[in-house]
Design an enzyme around this catalytic site. Structure first.
Site, PDB file in Angstrom:
ATOM      1  N   LEU A 113      36.754  38.039  30.269  1.00 16.18           N
ATOM      2  CA  LEU A 113      36.241  36.690  30.342  1.00 16.18           C
ATOM      3  C   LEU A 113      35.971  36.529  31.901  1.00 16.18           C
ATOM      4  CD1 LEU A 113      39.022  34.286  28.673  1.00 16.18           C
ATOM      5  CD2 LEU A 113      36.573  34.531  28.005  1.00 16.18           C
ATOM      6  N   ASP A 114      34.904  36.072  32.117  1.00 15.71           N
ATOM      7  CA  ASP A 114      34.284  36.094  33.499  1.00 15.71           C
ATOM      8  C   ASP A 114      35.227  35.134  34.385  1.00 15.71           C
ATOM      9  OD1 ASP A 114      33.234  33.501  33.550  1.00 15.71           O
ATOM     10  OD2 ASP A 114      31.458  33.967  32.528  1.00 15.71           O
ATOM     11  N   GLN A 115      34.990  35.142  35.663  1.00 12.32           N
ATOM     12  CA  GLN A 115      35.660  34.419  36.689  1.00 12.32           C
ATOM     13  C   GLN A 115      35.952  33.068  36.248  1.00 12.32           C
ATOM     14  OE1 GLN A 115      34.729  34.878  40.983  1.00 12.32           O
ATOM     15  NE2 GLN A 115      36.667  34.116  41.511  1.00 12.32           N
TER      16      GLN A 115
END
Length: 245
Positions: A113-115
């Site tokens: 999951l991206d930041q």
């Protein structure tokens, strides 16, 4: 019926063997080898590709014989602002902060999951299970709740399923539904059966409705449920098997 003995002709690089045993990531295992912390049959080796016979050659880390680590399967409700990696070259906080003080073996994120994204993120030290979960051909679908700018028309939602061009690539979702709208924003439920880089954000932008918030709420039959943000839990044997299936 007795199990067949290990095939002495089967050899793999020492870093890969340590990683497959669930002791460390392959990168971390390679670093251990280069630091002189790993020995094979009592002799220190410093080449991460040094071949060993699995189940035959005795491998030790820091002087302790390496044994198979118990498999661990975890679910984390990832908060925004954390990157899904063990070490970040830019010094950003990582998802491993959520496990601080926990008595756990090494585990790796199962997918990403991206930041700026949040929600359900799995971890395990079982590489084969993780590979099955992330396999785009047969892995489980992922469900997201996504807040976007504006309120997409029904035709726009259909176009997101049919496919839109973005950055020279055609992107699509398996399904997109309007959950609710509030005039200037809307919440969508997006179902993906693949996991390209920033796929939902790019797709929504191509549709003219940039993402404001993105939460993964389910992976296959496993729902995020009431797990508090920043907290984690062990998966049950039934949940592990359901995701494997």
């Amino acid at each position: 019926m007795t199990a067949a003995p290990p095939n002495p002709s089967t050899r793999h690089g020492i870093a890969r063997v340590i990683s497959k045993a669930g002791l460390a990531s392959r990168t971390q295992a390679a670093a251990w080898v280069r630091e002189g912390r790993v020995s094979v049959a009592g002799r220190v080796v410093r080449d991460p590709e040094h071949p060993v016979r699995v189940g035959v050659d005795e491998v030790s880390v820091d002087g302790r014989p390496m044994g198979a680590t118990a498999r661990v399967y975890l679910a984390l409700n990832k908060p925004r602002g954390l990157v899904s990696t063990a070490d970040d070259e830019r010094g950003r906080p990582t998802v491993y902060a959520s496990f601080a003080g926990a008595d756990l073996p090494w585990v790796a994120p199962v997918g990403r999951l991206d930041q700026a994204s949040e929600g359900l993120l799995l971890f395990s030290n079982d590489p084969a299970w993780a590979a099955a979960i992330t396999d785009p051909a047969c892995g489980p679908d992922k469900t997201y709740h996504v807040q976007v700018e504006g309120v997409p028309a029904a035709a726009t939602l259909a176009a997101m399923v049919a496919g839109l061009e973005e950055g020279g690539e055609r992107l699509s979702a398996k399904a997109v539904h309007l959950l609710r709208s509030g005039g200037k924003t809307a919440w969508l439920e997006v179902l993906l059966d693949e996991g390209r880089n920033r796929q939902i954000r790019r797709l929504a932008k191509a549709a003219g409705h940039p993402v404001l918030r993105l939460i993964r709420v389910a992976i296959g039959p496993l729902a995020l449920g009431e797990l508090p943000k920043g907290q984690w839990r062990h998966l049950s044997a039934e949940e592990v098997q359901a995701l494997r299936a």
